[in-house]
Design a protein around this motif. Structure first.
Motif, mmCIF file in Angstrom:
data_model
loop_
_atom_site.group_PDB
_atom_site.id
_atom_site.type_symbol
_atom_site.label_atom_id
_atom_site.label_comp_id
_atom_site.label_asym_id
_atom_site.label_seq_id
_atom_site.Cartn_x
_atom_site.Cartn_y
_atom_site.Cartn_z
ATOM 1 N N ASN A 150 0.818 -1.211 0.000
ATOM 2 C CA ASN A 150 0.000 0.000 0.000
ATOM 3 C C ASN A 150 0.854 1.264 0.000
ATOM 4 N N PHE A 151 2.069 1.195 0.577
ATOM 5 C CA PHE A 151 2.955 2.356 0.530
ATOM 6 C C PHE A 151 3.257 2.760 -0.912
ATOM 7 N N PHE A 152 3.217 1.787 -1.825
ATOM 8 C CA PHE A 152 3.450 2.065 -3.245
ATOM 9 C C PHE A 152 2.127 2.299 -3.983
ATOM 10 N N SER A 153 1.184 1.385 -3.770
ATOM 11 C CA SER A 153 -0.017 1.345 -4.609
ATOM 12 C C SER A 153 -0.967 2.510 -4.369
ATOM 13 N N HIS A 154 -0.918 3.145 -3.178
ATOM 14 C CA HIS A 154 -1.897 4.207 -2.909
ATOM 15 C C HIS A 154 -1.673 5.436 -3.794
ATOM 16 N N HIS A 155 -0.533 5.494 -4.467
ATOM 17 C CA HIS A 155 -0.302 6.590 -5.402
ATOM 18 C C HIS A 155 -1.071 6.375 -6.709
ATOM 19 N N PHE A 156 -1.561 5.160 -6.945
ATOM 20 C CA PHE A 156 -2.213 4.836 -8.211
ATOM 21 C C PHE A 156 -3.664 4.388 -8.043
#
Length: 302
Positions: free
Chosen positions: A185-191
């Motif tokens: 989620n630290f990565f995916s929440h930007h997309f």
């Protein structure tokens, strides 16, 4: 420091074992109750916490010293000097037996996962480092990974210093799945959708009933584990404020002049800390208080 210095289950390094024996000789004739006893327990607790934080404390001291005294025109870039200092601290931790080989690999793993997240977060503009030095990967100076390693170091050290035991600890496979979800989620929440609140609920549901038993000296205390998580996240947030004041990195709102880090960042640190907690359980599987450490060690060998 514990009264049971002969307990074979204590996983102290050699230096810590020597300190433990000396401390118990000094405290052997001290009262087992009353105000002096309470004062001793408080002092021992603070000393153990300070010892567990030694990696992070040294790294933070280096960051502050670099902010206050490192010359702007030095031939060696400030970020490179910080990286070299962080490496020397890590080497010193091993050379002086302040870390055991058993726990080093999880610290290294946390270092790697933290650096990977740094590469992504700096690329999307979540925060930034000074563009100087050669000891870097992309926009990320290599000392940044050691800040994550400092959190992992504290976690593994506090586990053995306090002989942590747990009532109703959730299954490690379940906590691992949640930790993986947090990291993704630290990565995916930007997309896509930011699932941090869902993940927070899952963390609460998993650890709601868990009670941590931690030994100070003679006294073993019990505290809800979620409360411990909140306390550690608060402490890391305070350290982050010092780190950004020292100019180690900056958030967008701090580029015009330093301002305190938003308290909302404590949620991010709370979730990131869950990842480190789960990694520690891979090295030190959670044990209930009724299992004696020595017996558990013999069972593992058998």
């Amino acid at each position: 420091m514990t009264p049971e210095t002969s307990d074979p289950g204590r996983d102290f390094t050699r230096l810590e074992a020597a300190i433990d024996r000396a401390a118990n000789r000094i405290l052997a004739d001290k009262p087992a109750r009353g105000p002096r006893h309470m004062l001793i327990e408080c002092v021992v607790f603070v000393l153990k916490q300070a010892w567990a934080c030694v990696f992070g404390a040294l790294l933070l001291a280096v960051l502050v010293a670099a902010r206050l005294w490192y010359p702007d025109d030095a031939p060696l870039a400030r970020n490179d000097a910080l990286t070299i200092a962080a490496i020397l601290i890590q080497v010193g931790m091993l050379a002086f037996r302040l870390e055991s080989g058993r726990e080093l690999w999880v610290i290294v793993l946390f270092h790697i996962t933290g650096t990977a997240m740094e590469l992504f977060k700096t690329d999307v503009g979540s925060w930034a480092y000074e563009a100087e030095g050669v000891l870097r990967i992309g926009a990320v100076p290599l000392f940044s990974g050691f800040m994550y390693a400092a959190v992992g170091s504290y976690m593994v050290r506090v586990y053995r210093l306090h002989g942590l035991r747990f009532d109703r600890y959730p299954r490690v496979w379940a906590t691992t799945l949640v930790a993986v979800g947090i990291y993704v989620n630290f990565f995916s929440h930007h997309f896509i959708w930011d699932l941090r609140w869902v993940l927070l609920v899952l963390v609460v549901l998993l650890w709601w009933r868990t009670v941590m038993h931690f030994r100070v000296w003679r006294v073993t205390l019990r505290v809800p584990l979620l409360l411990v998580f909140v306390g550690v996240a608060l402490f890391i947030w305070l350290a982050e404020n010092i780190g950004t004041w020292a100019g180690a990195w900056l958030y967008p709102h701090q580029e015009g002049g330093w301002e305190p880090v938003s308290p909302q960042k404590m949620i991010a640190w709370f979730l990131l800390m869950i990842i480190s907690v789960v990694m520690v359980t891979w090295v030190y599987p959670p044990r209930p208080p009724e299992i004696r450490e020595g017996s558990a060690e013999r069972a593992e060998r058998g």
